[in-house]
Design a protein around this motif. Sequence first.
Motif: not given
Length: 274
Positions: A170, A174, A197, A200
């Motif tokens: 993540e 990100s 996951e 994400t």
Amino acid sequence: MEDQRMWEDLNTDCLVNIFGRVGMELLLLDIPFVCKSWYKASLIPSCWQCIIFPDFAADQTFDTSHQGVEPNTICQRFVSEFRIDKSHFSSTAFIKCVINHSRGKATSITLPAYCTQEAVEFVAHVCPELVFLDISRYLLLTPARKLISDLICKWENLVELWLSWSYNLEKILSQISVHCKSFCSLRVSYASIHKDEALTITTLVPNIKYLNLRSADFDRDSLVSILRSCKSLVLLDVRDCVGFNEADEEILKLSSHISKFMCEGSKEELFIIP
């Protein structure tokens, strides 16, 4: 015979084109010693745009004196060839030496399994033009792997990333979503892909085109979620996974729009009752 051209007379651009394809060992330890023109060409940063490091053992030694044979690894050859004091040499020093040859122009790097924090940070600061980064050989316990999410901001041109774990996924994605606008390809081998996951991936890189999750431990609903959300996929590799059946009709239907969908060898988890 007067018109016969010698190897050392080849155009420099031609030499650079060839040398950039021969691999690290030849470029570092063989080509520079052929002749002066080849040596000069081997120093041109374009030869070092693609760097693939060999794996180092955790206790990598560069000592060859006790073996009684010729050096048998690139690192041992390097120490022997340049008569380096082995007591002051390390895998980190070797990585820095090779990276410096690129003069910041490397666009593709594959790091070894054992890589120190110092070496990873060096790559981040010296190679800002990276397009491809392969850290899939990192061992799970390698401390430097924790750095990757913090260093992603250094690689704004990153297009493709290879990992071998879903740890910290993540945070990594990100940072990629913020800093890497051209990113479109992710490979996470032997990962654990469940609800978090999958969320994400679908939230942070929804427009991903190439996704390789081969040999992952999958939650079937998570795969369904990815298939429904990532509409830009042109390649999805979920072969040899555990958690869904390769013949699952719903999954095959949802993946029908993907040019290259691979799920051979995947199966539902088998519970063995003793």
